[in-house]
Design a protein around this motif. Structure first.
Motif, mmCIF file in Angstrom:
data_model
loop_
_atom_site.group_PDB
_atom_site.id
_atom_site.type_symbol
_atom_site.label_atom_id
_atom_site.label_comp_id
_atom_site.label_asym_id
_atom_site.label_seq_id
_atom_site.Cartn_x
_atom_site.Cartn_y
_atom_site.Cartn_z
ATOM 1 N N MET A 62 -23.441 10.523 -13.548
ATOM 2 C CA MET A 62 -24.437 10.008 -14.496
ATOM 3 C C MET A 62 -23.809 9.751 -15.871
ATOM 4 O O MET A 62 -24.480 9.328 -16.803
ATOM 5 C CB MET A 62 -25.579 11.017 -14.689
ATOM 6 C CG MET A 62 -26.190 11.540 -13.429
ATOM 7 S SD MET A 62 -27.195 10.279 -12.656
ATOM 8 C CE MET A 62 -28.601 10.335 -13.751
ATOM 9 N N GLY A 63 -22.524 10.082 -16.018
ATOM 10 C CA GLY A 63 -21.840 9.866 -17.287
ATOM 11 C C GLY A 63 -21.957 11.049 -18.229
ATOM 12 O O GLY A 63 -21.513 10.992 -19.378
ATOM 13 N N LYS A 64 -22.562 12.151 -17.751
ATOM 14 C CA LYS A 64 -22.753 13.321 -18.621
ATOM 15 C C LYS A 64 -21.484 14.188 -18.650
ATOM 16 O O LYS A 64 -20.868 14.395 -17.601
ATOM 17 C CB LYS A 64 -23.939 14.121 -18.059
ATOM 18 C CG LYS A 64 -24.492 15.099 -19.018
ATOM 19 C CD LYS A 64 -25.850 15.619 -18.560
ATOM 20 C CE LYS A 64 -26.283 16.688 -19.518
ATOM 21 N NZ LYS A 64 -26.349 17.986 -19.067
ATOM 22 N N VAL A 65 -21.122 14.613 -19.845
ATOM 23 C CA VAL A 65 -19.914 15.445 -19.968
ATOM 24 C C VAL A 65 -20.134 16.769 -19.235
ATOM 25 O O VAL A 65 -21.162 17.428 -19.404
ATOM 26 C CB VAL A 65 -19.585 15.713 -21.462
ATOM 27 C CG1 VAL A 65 -18.396 16.666 -21.578
ATOM 28 C CG2 VAL A 65 -19.297 14.407 -22.178
ATOM 29 N N GLN A 66 -19.175 17.127 -18.397
ATOM 30 C CA GLN A 66 -19.299 18.368 -17.603
ATOM 31 C C GLN A 66 -18.694 19.529 -18.380
ATOM 32 O O GLN A 66 -17.527 19.882 -18.214
ATOM 33 C CB GLN A 66 -18.626 18.172 -16.251
ATOM 34 C CG GLN A 66 -19.378 17.163 -15.396
ATOM 35 C CD GLN A 66 -18.626 16.838 -14.127
ATOM 36 O OE1 GLN A 66 -17.513 16.305 -14.182
ATOM 37 N NE2 GLN A 66 -19.211 17.157 -12.991
ATOM 38 N N LYS A 67 -19.533 20.131 -19.175
ATOM 39 C CA LYS A 67 -19.038 21.207 -20.054
ATOM 40 C C LYS A 67 -18.638 22.439 -19.265
ATOM 41 O O LYS A 67 -17.788 23.201 -19.705
ATOM 42 C CB LYS A 67 -20.086 21.532 -21.111
ATOM 43 C CG LYS A 67 -20.242 20.408 -22.118
ATOM 44 C CD LYS A 67 -20.821 20.892 -23.424
ATOM 45 C CE LYS A 67 -20.710 19.778 -24.455
ATOM 46 N NZ LYS A 67 -21.385 20.092 -25.703
#
Ligand code: MLC
Ligand code: AMP
Length: 502
Positions: free
Chosen positions: A486-491
């Motif tokens: 989804m383009g979300k940074v995987q913290k």
């Protein structure tokens, strides 16, 4: 005139000569003296043109007068808006503008730095310094020592406390008289506080823990507080033998344990040690019991809700848990997507409902609707589960939040500042283990193509607009940030990769 919060916390003590605050220099302030100063301050605030319902911002050092300012706002029907003394002018600018506060009370040393902002917003600046001097106090000194309390009811607003959010924009949590009073009443009973109690108070008084939990509880029972300006290990060790109870963030307890002067003997007479605002490691709980024989009582709360759960006073205080929902608090664990309650023992989002829960975010109906359900349940964003004996355990957070030494830090706020710096393409801010503060801030920075980034300069530039406790301990250059589909940074991946304590 009726004003439940003022009457119950302050008014009942009006003629009492017993000490309320015991100060580090050995002097004390009686209830009667404190309330006379409160009345004078209430007159001074009215003289400044403030009317019931107006917001009064306060960025002041901890002092008896700073506490009297809270009491005076309550007595005059004003909404108290305490602010962390570490906030920078750029942070303050948002709070003043958003809250519409017409007045700010601050240290004289801050006036010049604030002048451009206050002129621009038309905010009046009055001063109150750490030693109790300042222009507001000069005005108060000329005023009568009694004040006709302004009528309020339990639904009236008592305070705004700003809490950051995952979008980086702070939200003003609106707390009513009823929210504060009901929680203080519950805590007094649950923790068995009495007039004879002496609480060692080393917390700041601009947050829920130091102001509404510690102070309101002691006011309600008419006890006294050893009122230290801050947590200073030497002072705490010196005054502990005079106290019956202490409230603190986990850092207080790890710092005490790190000092060999903190012995079983020094804590022998204590009735109660309470911890909250951040997770207390089970290991700290055990070490504390080994050293002192006391089991720390851990509880769980939030700015928006005051206290929600607590380990029992009598009965097992279970390490690694935050105990049971307090009387009057409904607590459920729900599925993040569906909002449905999950089966007992499973992990989900903690939701709470009760007279302690705030009424919404100031002028943010959308954010209020997103977090406060119509049936009154507040979606805390904390992940938890309930064990077979009913103890609530916090297992993580569904919100991107770092808690450092008990202060909440929202990574987004720091990322926004870092992203603005020249040569920076994007950033991710994460919390990493820290021996003293629990968590510390680490910034991962992706440079723009072809740019040689000077990380030190980037960090220094970012520091100017962020309160000290939000400053990243370190910035690290990375080529890219891991993202999901989804383009979300995987913290979570970043936290695994950069898990070394700093
Ligand atoms: C201070 N510093 C911090 C920090 N506190 N940095 C990160 N996190 C913190 N919490 C900075 C100082 O400015 C200083 O910078 C450097 O770190 C070292 O300072 P120190 O002297 O070691 O810190 P100290 O002044 O002793 O403060 C540490 C502390 C304090 C833990 C005593 O932060 C504190 O009182 N925290 C309590 C916070 C609190 O009340 N939270 C409740 C929120 S209500 P430099 O540059 O000068 O070296 C809530 C609801 C609930 O959460 O459930 O209760
Ligand atoms: P604040 O917004 O400053 O009020 O911080 C509230 C947050 O602190 C909660 O949502 C929790 O994440 C955290 N918190 C408070 N007490 C505890 C605790 N005893 N254990 C773990 N986290 C806690």
């Amino acid at each position: 005139m009726a004003n439940p919060l003022y009457d119950r916390l302050f008014g009942v003590h009006a003629s009492k000569t017993a000490p309320f605050l015991l100060l580090q220099d050995g002097t004390s302030v009686s209830y009667a003296t404190f309330l006379e100063e409160t009345a004078q301050l209430a007159h001074a605030l009215v003289k400044c043109g403030l009317k019931p319902g107006d917001r009064v911002a306060a960025q002041v050092e901890k002092s008896p007068q700073a506490l009297a300012l809270y009491a005076a706002c309550t007595q005059a029907g004003l909404i108290f808006l305490p602010l962390n003394i570490a906030y920078t002018v750029s942070e303050l600018s948002y709070f003043l503008e958003n809250s519409g506060a017409s007045h700010i009370v601050c240290d004289a040393s801050k006036v010049q730095g604030l002048s451009e902002l206050t002129n621009q917003l038309g905010v009046v600046c009055k001063t109150l310094n750490a030693d109790g001097s300042g222009s507001l106090m000069e005005l108060a000194a000329t005023q009568p020592v009694s004040f006709e309390t302004v009528e309020r009811d339990l639904n009236d607003l008592a305070a705004f406390l700003y809490t950051s959010g995952t979008t980086g924009r702070s939200k003003g949590a609106m707390l009513t008289q009823g929210n504060l009073l009901s929680n203080a009443e519950t805590l007094v009973e649950y923790w068995q506080f009495e007039r004879e109690d002496v609480l060692l108070h080393a917390l700041p008084i601009f947050h829920t823990h130091g102001l509404f939990v510690a102070t309101n509880v002691m006011l309600l029972v008419g006890g006294s507080m050893i009122f230290l300006p801050k947590f200073d290990l030497d002072a705490v060790l010196k005054f502990l033998p005079k106290a019956t109870s202490m409230m603190g963030v986990p850092t207080f307890y790890t710092r005490l344990l790190s000092d060999e002067r903190f012995t079983k003997n020094i804590a022998a007479h204590m009735r109660l040690f309470i911890s909250g605002s951040a997770p207390l490691l089970a290991e700290t709980h055990r070490q504390f019991e080994d050293r002192t024989g006391h089991r720390i009582l851990e509880r769980y709360g939030m700015t928006e809700t005051n206290m929600n759960t607590s380990n029992p006073y009598d009965g097992e205080r279970r390490a690694g848990t935050v105990g049971f929902p307090l009387p009057g608090v409904d607590l459920k664990i729900t599925n993040a997507e569906t909002g449905e309650a999950v089966p007992q023992g499973e992990t989900g989002i903690i939701e709470v409902r009760g007279p302690n829960v705030f009424i919404g975010y100031w002028q943010m109906p959308d954010k209020t609707a997103a977090e406060l359900r119509e049936d009154g349940f507040f979606i805390t964003g904390d992940l938890g589960k309930i064990d077979e004996d009913g103890y609530v355990q916090i297992v993580g957070r569904n919100k991107d939040l770092i808690i450092s030494g008990g202060y909440n830090i929202y990574p987004k706020e720091i990322e926004l500042v870092l992203d603005e710096q020249p040569g920076v393409l994007e950033t991710a801010v994460i919390g990493i283990p820290h021996a003293d503060f629990g968590e510390a801030v680490l910034g991962l920075v992706v440079p723009q193509k072809g740019h040689e980034l000077d990380l030190e300069a980037t960090l220094n530039a970012a520091k100017a607009s962020l309160a000290r406790f939000k400053h990243p301990q370190k910035l690290i250059l990375v080529n890219e940030l891991p993202r999901n589909t989804m383009g979300k940074v995987q913290k979570n991946l970043l936290r695994e990769q950069f898990s070394e304590p700093v």
